[in-house]
Design a protein around this motif. Structure first.
Motif, short mmCIF file in Angstrom:
data_model
loop_
_atom_site.label_atom_id
_atom_site.label_comp_id
_atom_site.label_asym_id
_atom_site.label_seq_id
_atom_site.Cartn_x
_atom_site.Cartn_y
_atom_site.Cartn_z
N ILE A 1 0.85 -1.18 0.00
CA ILE A 1 0.00 0.00 0.00
C ILE A 1 0.90 1.24 0.00
CG2 ILE A 1 -1.63 1.39 1.37
CD1 ILE A 1 -2.80 -1.23 2.43
N TYR A 2 0.54 2.25 -0.80
CA TYR A 2 1.22 3.54 -0.77
C TYR A 2 0.28 4.58 -0.15
CZ TYR A 2 4.67 1.59 -4.00
OH TYR A 2 5.66 0.82 -4.58
N SER A 3 0.85 5.50 0.61
CA SER A 3 0.04 6.54 1.22
C SER A 3 0.75 7.89 1.12
CB SER A 3 -0.25 6.22 2.69
OG SER A 3 0.97 6.13 3.43
N GLY A 4 -0.05 8.93 0.98
CA GLY A 4 0.46 10.30 1.01
C GLY A 4 -0.21 11.06 2.13
N SER A 5 0.52 11.99 2.73
CA SER A 5 0.00 12.66 3.92
C SER A 5 0.33 14.14 3.92
CB SER A 5 0.61 12.01 5.18
OG SER A 5 0.37 12.77 6.34
N TRP A 6 -0.42 14.86 4.73
CA TRP A 6 -0.14 16.28 4.94
C TRP A 6 1.15 16.49 5.74
CZ3 TRP A 6 -4.55 20.32 5.44
CH2 TRP A 6 -5.43 20.17 4.36
N ASP A 7 1.76 15.40 6.23
CA ASP A 7 3.07 15.54 6.88
C ASP A 7 4.20 15.58 5.86
OD1 ASP A 7 3.45 12.92 6.01
OD2 ASP A 7 3.23 12.02 7.99
N HIS A 8 3.83 15.73 4.55
CA HIS A 8 4.77 15.89 3.44
C HIS A 8 5.57 14.61 3.15
CE1 HIS A 8 3.83 20.13 3.61
NE2 HIS A 8 4.22 20.18 4.87
N SER A 9 5.02 13.46 3.51
CA SER A 9 5.72 12.20 3.22
C SER A 9 4.85 11.27 2.38
CB SER A 9 6.12 11.48 4.52
OG SER A 9 4.98 10.94 5.17
N ILE A 10 5.52 10.43 1.60
CA ILE A 10 4.89 9.32 0.90
C ILE A 10 5.48 8.05 1.48
CG2 ILE A 10 4.63 8.14 -1.31
CD1 ILE A 10 4.77 10.85 -2.69
#
Length: 423
Positions: free
Chosen positions: A290-299
């Motif tokens: 699974i890949y995820s993107g976040s408002w913490d500026h990380s993938i």
């Protein structure tokens, strides 16, 4: 038929070229070398190829082409390209032509009652949308809504097609995520013939997030679903519509004076923890990853079996947009660097969505708060086409049936741009 080289008057130096293509008859021209002006742009080259095709077939209908030299799309005059790439013009230059990737038609827009926040075009038979009015909708074509998904108490943020029911190929299963902190599963007959939209209820509710659900994704040919939330976590769910070990029965209850059908409620099978801010995007391309993107500026890349995140090499490129207007592409297979290998900067506001074409390694679509949808090819830094059908922010975009781009926005419209010859 004349050729407009777009460069004004004056003598131009000549170069020897040979046009080649992987397209089949009637798109092939003779491969003999010819002399052409070096100041031709792709528009002049396209007119020239159309002239050659018309010479061989008087019934030929003009259409636009793009051009590749050494695997890179030409986006300047031929002479400028040769100089920029250090290619000698003293020998016969081989130029490959392909169909220009741009919409040929705009379908009838599909109107909603509020912002269109999510679209899924993975089924050739219909389009699934989510709306800020709290409803999901099924569309057979532009302006033709067949089903309304009624049950959420908050705005929809994400939608996802799941696998059809095993016992009936006519029954489809879809999932929706909402600001009401739940996911819901729905079943409907794709072949239903009805004169007006049919309102349907969900068959299962998935509860467990403590914040709004922002993104959901299913794994192909499986009964699993994942979700990212404002609570900074990713949950994994069983999507079986019937009661299972992770479900509890829900009794019938009165809703608006009528009995609501009994549902099952599901709890998360696993929770992935690591992000420190809202998980804005989840993608589940392979069973184990699974890949995820976040408002913490990380993938982050997650191992589904262990629940751990890692940056190990994968077999796919990663594309992402964010609060700046730059669309970035990473190649995790290249060790020792976390820098993007491509950066596209033609948007001028927040990039809200991007999606790869499911049959092309080169093509992807992006949507932006600047009100535009753009088509991209990794072989050039400029957009192939700019779709300007929305009058407000574009919130989501996807491919449909391989040759259409669908998008939804703050103008409450689902727009369909068809006839896009990617392959």
């Amino acid at each position: 038929m004349g050729i407009d080289d777009g460069e004004g008057e004056g003598e131009a130096r000549q170069v020897q070229v040979r046009f080649v293509t992987k397209l089949q008859h009637p798109y092939k021209v003779q491969q003999a070398s010819i002399s052409i002006p070096a100041n031709l742009t792709r528009f002049g080259l396209s007119a020239l190829v159309n002239n050659l095709l018309f010479t061989a077939n008087v019934n030929w209908t003009t259409e636009p082409f793009d051009f590749l030299i050494d695997g890179e799309l030409v986006r300047m005059s031929l002479e400028e390209f040769l100089i920029a790439k250090g290619i000698s013009a003293e020998k016969v230059l081989e130029i490959e032509y392909i169909k220009a990737v741009a919409p040929r038609k705009q379908e009838e827009p599909s109107l909603h009652d509020d912002w269109v926040s999510a679209v899924d075009g993975s089924s050739d038979g219909y389009i699934l949308t989510g709306c800020y009015d709290g409803f999901g909708r099924i569309w057979k074509a532009g302006g033709v809504c067949t089903h309304v998904l009624d049950g959420h108490s908050g705005s929809l943020t994400s939608v996802c097609n799941l696998m059809p029911k095993v016992d009936s190929i006519a029954d489809q299963v879809v999932a929706t995520g909402s600001k009401d902190r739940t996911l819901r599963l729905w079943e409907f007959g794709e072949e239903d013939t009805i004169d007006q939209p049919k309102k349907i209820r969900s068959v299962k509710i998935l509860r467990g997030h403590t914040g709004a659900v922002q993104s959901i994704a299913g794994i192909p040919s499986s009964d699993m679903l994942c979700s990212g939330s404002w609570d900074c976590t990713i949950n994994l769910w069983n999507t079986s519509a019937t009661d299972t070990d992770d479900s509890v029965s829900v009794k019938k209850r009165k809703t608006g004076g009528q009995d609501e059908e009994a549902l099952s409620e599901g709890d998360a099978l696993t929770t992935l923890v690591g992000h420190t801010q809202c998980v804005s995007t989840v993608v589940w391309p392979q069973r184990e990853t699974i890949y995820s993107g976040s408002w913490d500026h990380s993938i982050r890349r997650w191992d589904v079996e262990t629940g751990k995140d890692s940056f190990n090499m994968s077999s796919a490129l990663i594309a992402a947009g964010g609060s700046d207007p730059v669309l970035r592409v990473w190649d995790p297979r290249k060790p020792g660097t976390l820098s993007p290998i491509f950066q596209f900067s033609s948007h001028n506001s927040w990039i809200s969505s991007c999606k790869w074409h499911n049959k092309s390694w080169y093509h992807l679509v992006s949507a932006s708060f600047d009100g535009k949808v753009m088509l991209w090819d990794l072989r050039t830094a400029w957009p192939l086409a700019v779709i300007d059908t929305h009058s407000d922010k574009v919130l989501c975009a996807d491919w449909w049936k391989g040759d259409s781009v669908i998008s939804g926005g703050a103008d409450s419209k689902l727009c369909i741009s068809s006839g896009v010859p990617v392959l």
